[in-house]
Design a protein around this motif. Structure first.
Motif, mmCIF file in Angstrom:
data_model
loop_
_atom_site.group_PDB
_atom_site.id
_atom_site.type_symbol
_atom_site.label_atom_id
_atom_site.label_comp_id
_atom_site.label_asym_id
_atom_site.label_seq_id
_atom_site.Cartn_x
_atom_site.Cartn_y
_atom_site.Cartn_z
ATOM 1 N N THR B 196 0.826 -1.209 0.000
ATOM 2 C CA THR B 196 0.000 0.000 0.000
ATOM 3 C C THR B 196 0.861 1.260 0.000
ATOM 4 O O THR B 196 0.605 2.211 -0.742
ATOM 5 C CB THR B 196 -0.912 0.010 1.237
ATOM 6 O OG1 THR B 196 -1.594 -1.228 1.308
ATOM 7 C CG2 THR B 196 -1.909 1.152 1.150
ATOM 8 N N LEU B 197 1.887 1.254 0.847
ATOM 9 C CA LEU B 197 2.773 2.420 0.910
ATOM 10 C C LEU B 197 3.390 2.698 -0.450
ATOM 11 O O LEU B 197 3.478 3.848 -0.886
ATOM 12 C CB LEU B 197 3.882 2.181 1.949
ATOM 13 C CG LEU B 197 3.513 2.457 3.402
ATOM 14 C CD1 LEU B 197 4.670 2.092 4.313
ATOM 15 C CD2 LEU B 197 3.131 3.921 3.595
ATOM 16 N N LEU B 198 3.801 1.639 -1.135
ATOM 17 C CA LEU B 198 4.416 1.819 -2.452
ATOM 18 C C LEU B 198 3.416 2.372 -3.455
ATOM 19 O O LEU B 198 3.745 3.227 -4.288
ATOM 20 C CB LEU B 198 4.983 0.491 -2.953
ATOM 21 C CG LEU B 198 6.222 -0.003 -2.200
ATOM 22 C CD1 LEU B 198 6.619 -1.393 -2.665
ATOM 23 C CD2 LEU B 198 7.379 0.963 -2.391
ATOM 24 N N THR B 199 2.168 1.886 -3.353
ATOM 25 C CA THR B 199 1.130 2.402 -4.248
ATOM 26 C C THR B 199 0.810 3.856 -3.924
ATOM 27 O O THR B 199 0.726 4.713 -4.815
ATOM 28 C CB THR B 199 -0.156 1.566 -4.107
ATOM 29 O OG1 THR B 199 0.184 0.186 -4.214
ATOM 30 C CG2 THR B 199 -1.148 1.931 -5.191
ATOM 31 N N GLU B 200 0.654 4.151 -2.645
ATOM 32 C CA GLU B 200 0.338 5.513 -2.216
ATOM 33 C C GLU B 200 1.415 6.487 -2.680
ATOM 34 O O GLU B 200 1.135 7.624 -3.030
ATOM 35 C CB GLU B 200 0.203 5.588 -0.692
ATOM 36 C CG GLU B 200 -1.018 4.871 -0.151
ATOM 37 C CD GLU B 200 -2.317 5.423 -0.722
ATOM 38 O OE1 GLU B 200 -2.388 6.636 -1.005
ATOM 39 O OE2 GLU B 200 -3.257 4.625 -0.927
ATOM 40 N N LEU B 201 2.635 5.995 -2.641
ATOM 41 C CA LEU B 201 3.766 6.816 -3.073
ATOM 42 C C LEU B 201 3.522 7.350 -4.486
ATOM 43 O O LEU B 201 3.863 8.493 -4.803
ATOM 44 C CB LEU B 201 5.033 5.962 -3.058
ATOM 45 C CG LEU B 201 6.320 6.633 -2.564
ATOM 46 C CD1 LEU B 201 6.108 7.181 -1.167
ATOM 47 C CD2 LEU B 201 7.448 5.632 -2.575
ATOM 48 N N ASP B 202 2.924 6.510 -5.317
ATOM 49 C CA ASP B 202 2.667 6.917 -6.699
ATOM 50 C C ASP B 202 1.423 7.799 -6.805
ATOM 51 O O ASP B 202 1.243 8.524 -7.783
ATOM 52 C CB ASP B 202 2.483 5.675 -7.594
ATOM 53 C CG ASP B 202 3.815 5.008 -7.877
ATOM 54 O OD1 ASP B 202 4.840 5.710 -7.818
ATOM 55 O OD2 ASP B 202 3.819 3.795 -8.133
ATOM 56 N N ASN B 203 0.547 7.746 -5.792
ATOM 57 C CA ASN B 203 -0.694 8.512 -5.846
ATOM 58 C C ASN B 203 -0.595 9.855 -5.135
ATOM 59 O O ASN B 203 -1.573 10.590 -5.034
ATOM 60 C CB ASN B 203 -1.836 7.710 -5.207
ATOM 61 C CG ASN B 203 -2.154 6.478 -6.018
ATOM 62 O OD1 ASN B 203 -1.732 6.358 -7.173
ATOM 63 N ND2 ASN B 203 -2.898 5.562 -5.441
#
Lengths: 221, 221
Positions: B196-203
């Motif tokens: 999730t953190l990695l995805t959020e990083l992109d968002n």
DNA sequence: GTCTATAGAGGGATAGAC
DNA sequence: GTCTATCCCTCTATAGAC
């Protein structure tokens, strides 16, 4: 020989057997830790294993408990002084380097494997492992007291994962030393990365930070 | 008895011994996997262990190699179809649930522990473990091809950590089943959190996201 | 290929002298 | 508490009949 003198020698014998039991497991594996081999390593007579401890399993169980209590006590102050996740990481590193070098992690792995179908040893090694887990869990709870992680992850489970992970890597080390080194290094990288991400989260500015935290919280539902 | 018939029976005997070897290790631990116990579990004569495989260690090594090749082949297509980290996580979950239920993880743990001071078994189990590691590593490399993680973490090391971690938790399971369940659950939480953190990083928007990535990159220097 | 029988080593545990 | 001697068991591995 005075009564005191006799007691002192018996204490020495018992201690030598306890020490030799773990040394033998480390050198010859659980299966190689027979009463004969242990007694020889201790410089004692084989029959004394049974006189003092009844069975080989009981000797091994006693050695496991006694040794772990001593080793954990050695680090308890350092765990208690750790105030941040980085501190805990540093203590963990130190514990692993030392205990690995002393061969204690390898012995723990052998005990865990040997515990299969061996209730006496299983109980002892479960208690021993728990001593480590309790220290890690307590420290994790303290250093993460203000972290959003606290709500997202079972710290007791995490502490057990960490302990089990070291054991697994130690077993890997026995068949593939280079692989074990790489595994350990990658966990270091992952730990530092996680720690950094958590810190950055607090440095992003309140709006973005709160947004991420809210999305993380949504995970638990 | 025709020549073909004789060969067919020998193949059956060999297969029965291979299968029984691993079953016996699973049920009685590495130390309990004697030629007698294995032969009995296979419904075969004890002497056939030595006729067909020479030594008990060679039988165990052969069983380890053969079984692992089959099990890994079973999942290869699913690994190759995984396109995201979430996919890989799902496959990993499925592999662990199935292999744990079949007792194969416990057997692997016993083999790793029994490999201490046993070169034949050590070589076989190193190769076997590598089959798993290669699949995980290949898939990790593919699903993280565009991730900043690729530059920060040794994927081969990570793949080995994951394999070793499952082994460690399996050993914990032998002495503390509840603890093992909690350990596994916490790793699930950690994996989902990281993903999730990695995805959020992109968002987060390009500015913030680039800032965090730059700080992460600074870690490697 | 499969069986029985057995040699030979090592292990757990105990008896009994000291 | 410690030692020697020993019992009885299980183990690996082989010999030899079938």
């Amino acid at each position: 020989m005075s009564r005191t003198e006799g007691e002192w020698m018996a204490k020495n014998t018992r201690a030598a057997l306890l020490d030799a039991a773990l040394r033998t497991i480390g050198e010859r594996g659980f299966a190689g830790a027979s009463a004969r081999h242990i007694a020889t390593a201790a410089g004692q007579n084989q029959a004394l294993v049974f006189y003092h401890y009844g069975t080989v399993n009981d000797l091994i169980a006693a050695a496991c408990r006694e040794s772990t209590e001593q080793r954990v006590a050695l680090y308890r102050a350092e765990f208690e002084q750790a105030g941040t996740l980085a501190d805990l990481l540093a203590v963990g590193r130190q514990v692993h380097v030392t205990e690995h070098a002393e061969g204690n992690v390898a012995v723990l792995a052998q005990l865990l494997a040997g515990a299969r179908g061996n209730e006496v040893v299983a109980a002892a090694v479960a208690d021993a492992l728990n001593l480590w887990v309790v220290e890690v869990e307590k420290t994790l709870g303290r250093v993460l007291a203000d972290s959003p992680l606290l709500a997202l992850i079972d710290l007791g489970g995490l502490a057990r994962s960490i302990s089990a992970g070291f054991v697994g890597i130690e077993l890997l080390d026995g068949v593939d030393p280079d692989g074990a080194t790489r595994a350990l290094a990658s966990l270091e990288q992952l730990a530092v990365l996680t720690e950094t991400l958590l810190t950055e989260l607090d440095n992003l500015g309140p709006v973005t930070s709160r947004l991420v935290k809210r999305r993380l919280n949504a995970l638990t539902k």
